[in-house]
Design a protein around this motif. Structure first.
Motif, mmCIF file in Angstrom:
data_model
loop_
_atom_site.group_PDB
_atom_site.id
_atom_site.type_symbol
_atom_site.label_atom_id
_atom_site.label_comp_id
_atom_site.label_asym_id
_atom_site.label_seq_id
_atom_site.Cartn_x
_atom_site.Cartn_y
_atom_site.Cartn_z
ATOM 1 N N GLU A 146 0.829 -1.207 0.000
ATOM 2 C CA GLU A 146 0.000 0.000 0.000
ATOM 3 C C GLU A 146 0.866 1.261 0.000
ATOM 4 O OE1 GLU A 146 -3.611 2.078 2.589
ATOM 5 O OE2 GLU A 146 -3.008 0.011 2.992
ATOM 6 N N LEU A 149 2.103 1.804 -3.511
ATOM 7 C CA LEU A 149 0.991 2.287 -4.331
ATOM 8 C C LEU A 149 0.734 3.770 -4.078
ATOM 9 C CD1 LEU A 149 -1.278 1.700 -6.311
ATOM 10 C CD2 LEU A 149 -2.713 1.013 -4.391
ATOM 11 N N THR A 150 0.856 4.194 -2.828
ATOM 12 C CA THR A 150 0.662 5.610 -2.493
ATOM 13 C C THR A 150 1.713 6.481 -3.172
ATOM 14 O OG1 THR A 150 -0.302 5.043 -0.339
ATOM 15 C CG2 THR A 150 0.554 7.281 -0.602
ATOM 16 N N THR A 153 1.021 6.549 -6.948
ATOM 17 C CA THR A 153 -0.146 7.386 -7.235
ATOM 18 C C THR A 153 0.222 8.860 -7.190
ATOM 19 O OG1 THR A 153 -1.641 5.722 -6.313
ATOM 20 C CG2 THR A 153 -2.483 7.974 -6.489
ATOM 21 N N HIS A 156 1.776 9.921 -10.378
ATOM 22 C CA HIS A 156 0.983 9.722 -11.589
ATOM 23 C C HIS A 156 -0.335 10.489 -11.591
ATOM 24 C CE1 HIS A 156 3.795 6.393 -11.995
ATOM 25 N NE2 HIS A 156 3.377 6.202 -13.224
ATOM 26 N N SER A 157 -0.556 11.362 -10.635
ATOM 27 C CA SER A 157 -1.823 12.084 -10.583
ATOM 28 C C SER A 157 -1.585 13.545 -10.211
ATOM 29 C CB SER A 157 -2.776 11.429 -9.576
ATOM 30 O OG SER A 157 -2.210 11.433 -8.275
ATOM 31 N N GLY A 237 -5.664 5.168 -15.206
ATOM 32 C CA GLY A 237 -6.378 5.889 -14.156
ATOM 33 C C GLY A 237 -7.448 6.764 -14.783
ATOM 34 N N LYS A 253 -5.108 14.049 -14.641
ATOM 35 C CA LYS A 253 -4.960 12.695 -14.125
ATOM 36 C C LYS A 253 -5.338 12.675 -12.646
ATOM 37 C CE LYS A 253 -1.271 10.334 -15.182
ATOM 38 N NZ LYS A 253 -1.985 9.130 -15.699
ATOM 39 N N THR A 254 -6.287 11.813 -12.300
ATOM 40 C CA THR A 254 -6.721 11.706 -10.911
ATOM 41 C C THR A 254 -6.107 10.463 -10.276
ATOM 42 O OG1 THR A 254 -8.689 10.322 -11.267
ATOM 43 C CG2 THR A 254 -8.929 12.698 -11.673
ATOM 44 N N ALA A 255 -6.323 10.304 -8.980
ATOM 45 C CA ALA A 255 -5.758 9.168 -8.245
ATOM 46 C C ALA A 255 -6.646 7.929 -8.326
ATOM 47 C CB ALA A 255 -5.549 9.555 -6.785
ATOM 48 N N LYS A 256 -7.769 8.029 -9.012
ATOM 49 C CA LYS A 256 -8.715 6.913 -9.090
ATOM 50 C C LYS A 256 -8.308 5.929 -10.185
ATOM 51 C CE LYS A 256 -13.668 5.872 -9.449
ATOM 52 N NZ LYS A 256 -15.026 6.447 -9.639
ATOM 53 N N VAL A 257 -8.261 4.645 -9.855
ATOM 54 C CA VAL A 257 -7.893 3.608 -10.821
ATOM 55 C C VAL A 257 -9.078 3.315 -11.742
ATOM 56 C CG1 VAL A 257 -7.199 1.202 -11.121
ATOM 57 C CG2 VAL A 257 -6.209 2.567 -9.275
#
Length: 356
Positions: A146, A149-150, A153, A156-157, A237, A253-257
């Motif tokens: 996790e 991933l944080t 993210t 990438h956002s 994303g 670009k948002t943090a939502k997959v």
């Protein structure tokens, strides 16, 4: 005895110029020998040019590829496949370029977080940023996947798609692989680049189907592989349409997959984006297993290929178990069903284009 005479300032012997291939040959050589040397040299060049896979050793793997291509492209043959249906899909990480000692996109993300840190002083007190920026590997590891991933993210956002593409291009221009000390986009597999070109020359349409980020790959894939952005599929994303103060539109670009293009997600993505079942698939790990199975389940001639990393001297050697690119169940099925397994050490004359 051979005779020489001057013709136009050059030495000529029995009617042949003695200047051959940029050098002057001794008059003691007969014209027949000179002609033979030329023919041998010319034949060697022609042979090299006629082999579409010069970085592959002759063997079962190379033959299985050429036999399959001949089978599906022979007009009137029992296994002929129309060009529109010649779909070939390739995983990227570990199949078209190196993926060790960590996925290259992860290296990009971590470098990006470091570069972004001065603009985010709050990260000094927030985990996992605090542990990462302090170099506390133990604390970072304790936070598990996790935490990674944080970090990914964050890299990438919060920016537009154009800004993200520029950040990828800038990173590729300066970052170097820790072992090979070369730009990451030079660590593409030369034999696979040749294979892609060979397939396209025989009417195939080539696609990338990867668990990596689609917008990350689209920045450099066309130059590296000859595969245009619209034929690159990957994890994605959610983006949000917006207008700036001047009324100029962009995609944020948002943090939502939106979609994970790995494992069982690969066949689903192919069905959604391509709409045709591939007749040829190449992968290297269990993350490609379902894509290989789905390809082989179709009717007619089919090809499933796996790149097996066996060359620790020129690249890396790993299969099962492995934290990256584990090849276990897919390898078992490949052996049981006669899929083509490419032994990197045995089947490739060179791994990267920069090798001698």
């Amino acid at each position: 005895m051979p005779r020489t005479r001057a013709v136009g300032g050059r030495r000529v012997w029995n009617g042949f110029d003695l200047v051959v291939f940029g050098r002057t040959w001794k008059a003691s050589l007969s014209s027949a020998v000179i002609a033979l040397l030329f023919l041998v040299w010319h034949a060697g060049v022609a042979l090299a040019q006629s082999d579409p896979l010069p970085s592959w050793h002759g063997g079962a793997a190379k033959k299985s590829i050429s036999d399959f291509v001949a089978k599906v492209t022979t007009q009137g043959g029992a296994d002929f496949v129309p060009p529109a249906e010649r779909i070939a899909v390739f995983d990227n990480d570990g199949t078209l370029w190196c993926e060790q000692p960590e996925y290259f996109q992860a290296a990009f993300a971590l470098d990006s977080v470091k570069a972004m840190a001065p603009k985010h002083p709050e990260w000094e007190q927030q985990q996992p940023f605090k542990a990462f920026l302090a170099g506390d590997r133990k604390a970072l590891a304790e936070q598990g996947e996790e935490a990674l991933l944080t970090l990914v993210t964050a890299a990438h956002s919060g920016m537009t798609t154009d800004e993200f593409a520029k950040s990828v291009a800038d990173w590729l221009a300066t970052a170097r692989h820790p072992r090979f000390n070369r730009p990451y986009n030079e660590l593409v597999y030369q034999p696979m680049v040749e294979l892609l070109a060979y397939l396209r020359a025989n009417g195939f349409k080539t696609f990338i189907v990867s668990g990596g980020g689609v917008e990350f790959m689209r920045v450099w894939a066309e130059k590296a592989y000859g595969i245009p952005p619209e034929q690159v599929m990957g994890s994605s994303g959610v983006t949000q349409y917006q207008l700036d103060t001047a009324g100029k539109p962009s995609l944020l670009k948002t943090a939502k997959v939106q979609f994970i293009d790995d494992g069982p997600g690969k066949p689903s993505g192919i069905n959604m984006m391509i709409g045709r079942r591939p007749i040829l698939t190449f992968g290297n790990s269990d993350g490609d297993h379902q894509m290989l199975q789905w390809t082989m389940a179709g009717p007619g001639a089919r090809f499933a290929g796996i790149v097996h990393h066996t060359d620790e001297a020129r690249e890396y050697a790993y299969d099962r178990p492995s934290k990256i690119g584990q090849l276990d169940k897919a390898w078992d099925e490949a052996k049981a069903k006669g899929w083509t397994v490419v032994d990197m050490k045995a089947d490739w004359k060179k791994v990267f284009a920069f090798e001698p």
